[in-house]
Write a protein that holds these residues in place. Structure first.
Motif, PDB file in Angstrom:
ATOM      1  N   GLU A 146    -109.713 -48.604  -7.805  1.00 13.08           N
ATOM      2  CA  GLU A 146    -109.578 -48.754  -9.248  1.00 13.08           C
ATOM      3  C   GLU A 146    -110.919 -48.781  -9.971  1.00 13.08           C
ATOM      4  N   CYS A 147    -111.857 -49.553  -9.424  1.00  8.80           N
ATOM      5  CA  CYS A 147    -113.101 -49.787 -10.149  1.00  8.80           C
ATOM      6  C   CYS A 147    -114.030 -48.581 -10.163  1.00  8.80           C
ATOM      7  N   PHE A 148    -113.637 -47.497  -9.454  1.00 10.00           N
ATOM      8  CA  PHE A 148    -114.446 -46.283  -9.512  1.00 10.00           C
ATOM      9  C   PHE A 148    -114.438 -45.695 -10.911  1.00 10.00           C
ATOM     10  N   ASP A 149    -113.347 -45.896 -11.612  1.00  5.74           N
ATOM     11  CA  ASP A 149    -113.212 -45.329 -12.947  1.00  5.74           C
ATOM     12  C   ASP A 149    -113.264 -46.457 -13.986  1.00  5.74           C
ATOM     13  N   ALA A 150    -114.342 -46.517 -14.707  1.00  9.61           N
ATOM     14  CA  ALA A 150    -114.558 -47.609 -15.662  1.00  9.61           C
ATOM     15  C   ALA A 150    -113.435 -47.678 -16.690  1.00  9.61           C
ATOM     16  N   LYS A 151    -112.826 -46.535 -16.992  1.00  9.38           N
ATOM     17  CA  LYS A 151    -111.791 -46.501 -18.024  1.00  9.38           C
ATOM     18  C   LYS A 151    -110.543 -47.290 -17.632  1.00  9.38           C
ATOM     19  N   THR A 152    -110.162 -47.169 -16.354  1.00  6.57           N
ATOM     20  CA  THR A 152    -108.922 -47.806 -15.930  1.00  6.57           C
ATOM     21  C   THR A 152    -109.151 -49.120 -15.197  1.00  6.57           C
ATOM     22  N   ASN A 153    -110.404 -49.448 -14.955  1.00  6.26           N
ATOM     23  CA  ASN A 153    -110.698 -50.656 -14.188  1.00  6.26           C
ATOM     24  C   ASN A 153    -110.223 -51.921 -14.902  1.00  6.26           C
ATOM     25  N   THR A 154    -109.646 -52.837 -14.114  1.00  9.34           N
ATOM     26  CA  THR A 154    -109.244 -54.119 -14.683  1.00  9.34           C
ATOM     27  C   THR A 154    -109.883 -55.291 -13.946  1.00  9.34           C
ATOM     28  N   CYS A 155    -110.569 -55.019 -12.850  1.00  6.65           N
ATOM     29  CA  CYS A 155    -111.134 -56.103 -12.047  1.00  6.65           C
ATOM     30  C   CYS A 155    -112.291 -56.763 -12.784  1.00  6.65           C
ATOM     31  N   PRO A 156    -112.183 -58.075 -13.023  1.00  5.60           N
ATOM     32  CA  PRO A 156    -113.209 -58.746 -13.804  1.00  5.60           C
ATOM     33  C   PRO A 156    -114.551 -58.869 -13.088  1.00  5.60           C
ATOM     34  N   VAL A 157    -114.557 -58.706 -11.792  1.00  2.00           N
ATOM     35  CA  VAL A 157    -115.803 -58.876 -11.036  1.00  2.00           C
ATOM     36  C   VAL A 157    -116.572 -57.565 -10.904  1.00  2.00           C
ATOM     37  N   ALA A 158    -115.923 -56.474 -11.294  1.00  2.00           N
ATOM     38  CA  ALA A 158    -116.476 -55.138 -11.072  1.00  2.00           C
ATOM     39  C   ALA A 158    -117.971 -55.005 -11.396  1.00  2.00           C
ATOM     40  N   PRO A 159    -118.423 -55.530 -12.519  1.00  2.00           N
ATOM     41  CA  PRO A 159    -119.840 -55.304 -12.849  1.00  2.00           C
ATOM     42  C   PRO A 159    -120.806 -55.823 -11.793  1.00  2.00           C
ATOM     43  N   ALA A 160    -120.454 -56.920 -11.151  1.00  2.00           N
ATOM     44  CA  ALA A 160    -121.367 -57.500 -10.173  1.00  2.00           C
ATOM     45  C   ALA A 160    -120.972 -57.171  -8.742  1.00  2.00           C
ATOM     46  N   CYS A 161    -119.872 -56.470  -8.586  1.00  2.00           N
ATOM     47  CA  CYS A 161    -119.315 -56.257  -7.250  1.00  2.00           C
ATOM     48  C   CYS A 161    -120.110 -55.225  -6.460  1.00  2.00           C
TER      49      CYS A 161
END
Lengths: 148, 148
Positions: B90-105
DNA sequence: AATAAGATGCATATTAAATACTGATTATTT
DNA sequence: AAATAATCAGTATTTAATATGCATCTTATT
């Protein structure tokens, strides 16, 4: 080509446990943190428990903690455990294959090799690598505080 | 994790054309040979035509032939052209990402690397390699004869 | 003009994945 | 012993992606 949410959630769950090694975390709290389906996460937890990546305890004061040290949890192993269908193309599985040329087809080999290379890369990383960045801990703490 | 039938059919179509270089083949006959949806195969053909792997001609006596020599058709390139969603998680695509940790993940990096390795393997093979086994030609001819 | 081919867009069906629900089991606390 | 808080297990429902079907248009050949 994409992995299922099952695998995605599995990684998130493991990261959460890795960042809270001093206690057992409940599925409920992890689901809330990621704003994710509690029921689905529960099944992910079950898979991870059965494969030994997670240690679970029922009952009051129960919850989850890592079943192994983070450096012993390989990303490739987690993907293999949570992603049940790694058959890239129809003909990988003789049972469901319908392509009449499959027996003589040379396509399987490069695809099998490609999947192998894919997993080999993931095998070089462990959960410990995912936790190495101190920013992630801060980020998670901040998000948790905001929610509460 | 699996590729779509779109990619699967694309490879089959290219192999069929590669085995019949002396003439144009119609989508109809290729669909019949593999016992596959004609409409779906038509869309696959369109993708391959637009990306130059196939040369199409409309009208009577029209049909498809390879747009390049088999050795110039890389499997990796075909997969990239036909598989439109190579975002593993999911987090590969910034548009559809919902994971709150993504920026630091730190999870994105190994997965991106793994996909890269996957495609790199496929880039080492071409359609010519897929046609190298004389058994496949015989097998296809036999199946064609059986059907007619 | 007639015909045979691909091109295009829209509608439907199928399937896999994700989510929800219900109840059972286990352990702890009081 | 009873109440409670947690995971475990199985089934059902919803949703989204994929695959397929259909109707029409365009192009080229005869």
């Amino acid at each position: 080509m994409h992995l299922t949410l099952h695998t995605d959630y599995a990684m998130r769950l493991l990261m959460f446990l890795g960042l809270n090694p001093e206690r057992r975390c409940t599925i409920e709290e992890i689901a809330q943190h990621y704003r994710v389906s509690r029921n689905h996460l529960m099944k992910v937890a079950l898979t991870l428990t059965q494969t030994g990546f997670v240690d679970s305890l029922r009952g009051r004061n129960g919850g989850l903690k890592l079943g192994k040290p983070p450096a012993g949890i390989g990303i490739g192993a987690v993907v293999r455990a949570t992603e049940d269908n790694l058959d890239l193309v129809e003909c990988f599985d003789a049972k469901t294959n319908t392509c009449p040329v499959a027996p003589a087809c040379l396509l399987k080999q490069p695809f099998a090799e490609a999947v192998h290379a894919f997993l080999a890369v993931l095998d070089r990383y462990t959960l410990a690598d995912m936790l190495a960045n101190p920013k992630i801990l801060n980020s998670m703490r901040r998000l948790l505080d905001l929610r509460e």
